[in-house]
Design a protein around this motif. Structure first.
Motif, short mmCIF file in Angstrom:
data_model
loop_
_atom_site.label_atom_id
_atom_site.label_comp_id
_atom_site.label_asym_id
_atom_site.label_seq_id
_atom_site.Cartn_x
_atom_site.Cartn_y
_atom_site.Cartn_z
N TRP A 230 0.81 -1.21 0.00
CA TRP A 230 0.00 0.00 0.00
C TRP A 230 0.85 1.27 0.00
CZ3 TRP A 230 -4.68 -0.92 -1.51
CH2 TRP A 230 -5.21 -2.19 -1.31
N ALA A 231 1.16 1.80 1.15
CA ALA A 231 1.97 3.03 1.21
C ALA A 231 3.00 2.85 2.32
CB ALA A 231 1.08 4.24 1.47
N PRO A 232 4.06 2.09 2.07
CA PRO A 232 5.02 1.77 3.12
C PRO A 232 5.73 2.99 3.69
CG PRO A 232 5.86 1.13 0.95
CD PRO A 232 4.42 1.49 0.77
N GLU A 233 5.76 4.08 2.93
CA GLU A 233 6.42 5.29 3.44
C GLU A 233 5.55 6.05 4.43
OE1 GLU A 233 3.89 6.46 0.01
OE2 GLU A 233 5.25 4.80 0.49
N LEU A 234 4.28 5.67 4.52
CA LEU A 234 3.36 6.35 5.43
C LEU A 234 3.03 5.46 6.62
CD1 LEU A 234 0.78 7.78 2.84
CD2 LEU A 234 2.74 8.95 3.84
N ARG A 240 -4.51 5.84 5.90
CA ARG A 240 -5.97 5.88 5.86
C ARG A 240 -6.47 7.20 5.29
NH1 ARG A 240 -8.97 6.22 9.54
NH2 ARG A 240 -7.67 6.75 11.34
N THR A 241 -5.80 8.28 5.62
CA THR A 241 -6.18 9.59 5.10
C THR A 241 -6.17 9.59 3.58
OG1 THR A 241 -5.29 10.69 7.06
CG2 THR A 241 -5.64 12.05 5.10
N VAL A 242 -5.20 8.88 3.02
CA VAL A 242 -5.08 8.82 1.56
C VAL A 242 -6.16 7.92 0.97
CG1 VAL A 242 -3.62 8.04 -0.35
CG2 VAL A 242 -2.60 9.27 1.59
N PHE A 243 -6.24 6.69 1.44
CA PHE A 243 -7.10 5.70 0.79
C PHE A 243 -8.57 5.84 1.16
CE2 PHE A 243 -2.90 3.62 0.68
CZ PHE A 243 -2.82 3.38 -0.68
N GLU A 244 -8.87 6.52 2.26
CA GLU A 244 -10.27 6.70 2.64
C GLU A 244 -10.83 8.04 2.17
OE1 GLU A 244 -10.53 6.05 6.84
OE2 GLU A 244 -10.24 3.89 6.68
N ALA A 245 -10.06 8.79 1.44
CA ALA A 245 -10.55 10.06 0.91
C ALA A 245 -11.68 9.80 -0.09
CB ALA A 245 -9.41 10.82 0.23
N ALA A 246 -12.71 10.62 -0.03
CA ALA A 246 -13.89 10.41 -0.89
C ALA A 246 -13.54 10.50 -2.37
CB ALA A 246 -14.97 11.43 -0.53
N ASP A 247 -12.52 11.29 -2.70
CA ASP A 247 -12.18 11.49 -4.11
C ASP A 247 -11.00 10.63 -4.55
OD1 ASP A 247 -10.27 12.78 -2.63
OD2 ASP A 247 -10.33 14.66 -3.75
N GLY A 550 -8.93 13.47 13.20
CA GLY A 550 -7.72 13.76 13.98
C GLY A 550 -7.72 12.94 15.25
N GLN A 551 -7.22 11.55 15.13
CA GLN A 551 -7.24 10.61 16.24
C GLN A 551 -6.06 10.86 17.18
OE1 GLN A 551 -7.36 6.68 14.75
NE2 GLN A 551 -8.53 5.87 16.46
N ASP A 552 -6.34 10.75 18.49
CA ASP A 552 -5.31 11.04 19.48
C ASP A 552 -4.54 9.78 19.87
OD1 ASP A 552 -7.34 9.75 20.75
OD2 ASP A 552 -7.30 10.99 22.56
N ILE A 553 -4.25 8.94 18.88
CA ILE A 553 -3.51 7.71 19.12
C ILE A 553 -2.15 7.83 18.45
CG2 ILE A 553 -3.46 5.21 18.75
CD1 ILE A 553 -6.49 5.30 18.63
#
Length: 580
Positions: A230-234, A240-247, A550-553
């Motif tokens: 997927w995105a090993p650099e992230l 999740r921010t990338v792949f769960e984006a609506a667009d 913005g999760q506090d984990i």
């Protein structure tokens, strides 16, 4: 990885020993007395090369197992144990079903003390990833049997031939039509990836400050993630921010390292039955004796503890129901484990109205399908008012919990649905329906009504636990009169498989009773009158909610390494930390 034209076949002897083979079209398994046969039978009446089991392509393009007799003394064949043997003679061939038994030799001398051998041939599945092959001793997974199947995945019981995992495991493989577009396949794989990561990076991550061994044990543990690169650099949050984006453009996305084979995850194998089965709401008989009041209250408390732990990570399960809950043991030893995190999402504000195809579910109901566990706010008809959940974050699962409480209390899905509908009336202005939920888990009726009321008034897990601790032991609910036959699941019971949830493995070819250790452990059958699975959604179309899929984990990384086929493989707390 296997090609799309491969089939995994198991050949088992009466003694219990078995061999697994991976067949491509044109491959054969040789059976006979000769030492160079794939299955060697040291019996006097067996020919040197007695029979061949081959994979061929049928007239309609499907893969078929075909048995060819090459012997002197013939071969017997039957599709079900106990049925009369049908004799095959040299040169004859038969197409086998998913399970068949063969007798070698068919003819034998009365004085031959060694007798004949009965082999059970089972087609386990097609294109199973990294399957061990007895032909060349290559491959990792020895697939023993199919545990369940649904619209989004198939689960198999397996052993690890590499020795990395010592215990039997459950391997969940992404299932999608071969003709599906690349983007649809990637969306499926990502949902499976995220599901495994909730366990690896959150619920079972021993490095997390929120980790609690006792509470984590309420969830089936995911051990490995083989879903892709997927995105090993992230980190997981940024990913999740990338792949769960609506667009996000799934049809345009291509992994940096292309993968081959079917994406899959590995989970611990839980030796239990779904709560759905335990209550007698599936084709199998329920527990005997049935769950008593004390057991139901103990289950209720464990359900709340599971949600409390999930909420500590700001996660929403969204599929908290009888078919996703396994029950192991009885009495004081009885315990619940939650499975299937496929619908689980983070309780982030931006997720409330996120239209991403990997976040949004279609909860629309009809006369033919019901999503009893989903709260009314997510069932809006208008696209503009549609939400994935409402705050507070626990409100979705609190509603599902209330439904579970009523189902356990009444022992009937139909009754529970009617009572929840009355509860909705009781929480409206007219107040009709009050008095229908008295005695549910010993709780005060006003408290239970809150679980079905406005989202911002629903009690959180901690409050429910406190209420259960104060509540008296409830009295058993009277048995509803319509339970003389089948409950609300009559339609479901009449059909052995539903495609929108993990359905039972078809046992129509075998009279052998299922092993209670694993039978149905991942049988996520739909509740009654559930719909058939929705077709694969188009780009950015919400996934059909199925009783399939913005999760506090601080960022916490599990160990990972890149292996064959371009898969990025994640291990639970490192490659050598195994579940016994």
């Amino acid at each position: 990885g296997m090609s799309e034209d491969d089939k995994v076949v198991r050949v088992a002897r009466a003694s219990g020993s078995s061999q697994q083979f991976v067949l491509s079209v044109g491959d054969v398994i040789t059976i006979g007395r000769a030492v160079d046969c794939d299955v060697v039978l040291e019996l006097r009446g067996v020919s040197g090369r007695h029979a061949e089991l081959g994979l061929v392509r049928g007239d309609e393009g499907s893969l078929e197992l075909r048995l060819l007799d090459c012997s002197t003394n013939g071969t017997g064949i039957t599709s079900q144990p106990g049925e009369e043997w049908q004799q095959m003679r040299s040169g004859e061939h038969r197409t086998l079903g998913s399970v068949a038994q063969i007798l070698l030799p068919f003819n034998r001398k009365a004085k031959d003390a060694m007798g004949s051998e009965v082999l059970t041939v089972r087609a386990v599945g097609d294109s199973l990833p990294d399957a061990y092959n007895d032909h060349d001793k290559i491959g990792r997974w020895n697939y023993i049997s199919k545990l369940g199947e649904g619209a989004l995945g198939t689960v198999y019981r397996a052993t690890d031939m590499s020795g990395r995992l010592q215990a039997q495991v459950a391997v969940k493989i992404s299932k999608i039509q071969k003709s599906a577009k690349a983007g649809a396949k990637l969306r499926h794989a990502y949902i499976l990836h995220r599901e495994a990561q909730w366990s690896l990076q959150r619920l079972h991550n021993t490095k997390s400050k929120r980790y609690c061994p006792k509470k984590a044990a309420r969830f089936a543990r995911y051990l490995e993630d083989h879903t892709g690169h997927w995105a090993p650099e992230l980190g997981f949050e940024a990913e999740r921010t990338v792949f769960e984006a609506a667009d996000f453009g799934w049809e345009r996305f291509r992994p940096t390292v292309p993968s081959t084979g079917s994406p899959y995850v590995v989970m611990e194998l839980v030796p239990g039955r779904t709560l759905h089965q335990c209550m007698g709401w599936s084709a199998e008989e329920g527990l005997n004796p049935p769950l008593d009041v004390e057991e139901k209250v103990a289950i209720a408390k464990q359900l709340v503890e599971a949600l409390e732990y999930l909420a500590s990570f700001r996660l929403i399960h969204r599929d908290f129901r009888t078919t996703n809950l396994l029950f192991v043991g009885r009495g004081r030893e009885g315990r619940i484990q939650v499975i299937d995190l496929g619908h689980t999402i983070a309780a982030d504000p931006e997720q409330v109205k996120n239209r991403s195809a990997v976040v949004r579910c279609n909860w629309r109901e009809s006369k033919a399908k019901h999503f009893d566990w989903a709260p009314p706010e997510v069932k809006a008809e208008e696209r503009e008012t549609m939400v994935n959940f409402s705050f507070p974050a626990h409100s979705f699962d609190a509603y599902s919990l209330g439904v579970l409480f009523v189902q356990l209390h009444r022992g009937s899905l139909r009754d529970a649905r009617a009572l929840v509908q009355k509860a909705a009336s009781a929480t409206s202005s007219n107040g009709e329906g009050k008095g229908s939920l008295c005695g549910v888990m010993g709780l005060d009726e006003e408290f239970v009504l809150r679980m079905f009321g406005a989202a911002d008034k629903r009690p959180g897990p901690s409050e429910v636990l406190e209420a259960l601790a104060r509540a008296p032991m409830p009295t058993p609910a009277p048995s509803p009169p319509h339970l003389v036959t089948a409950d609300a699941n009559a339609a479901h019971t009449a059909r052995p498989q539903t495609s929108n949830g993990f359905a039972r493995t078809d046992r129509s070819r075998s009279r052998s009773p299922p092993s209670r250790q694993h039978a149905g452990a991942y049988d996520l059958s739909a509740d009654d009158a559930m719909s058939e699975a929705a077709p694969m959604p188009a780009e950015n179309t919400p996934v059909e909610a199925s009783s399939a899929e913005g999760q506090d984990i601080p960022e916490l990384r599990a160990s990972r390494e890149v292996v064959q086929d371009g898969y990025e493989v994640w291990y639970a707390d490192g490659p050598n930390d195994h579940v016994a």
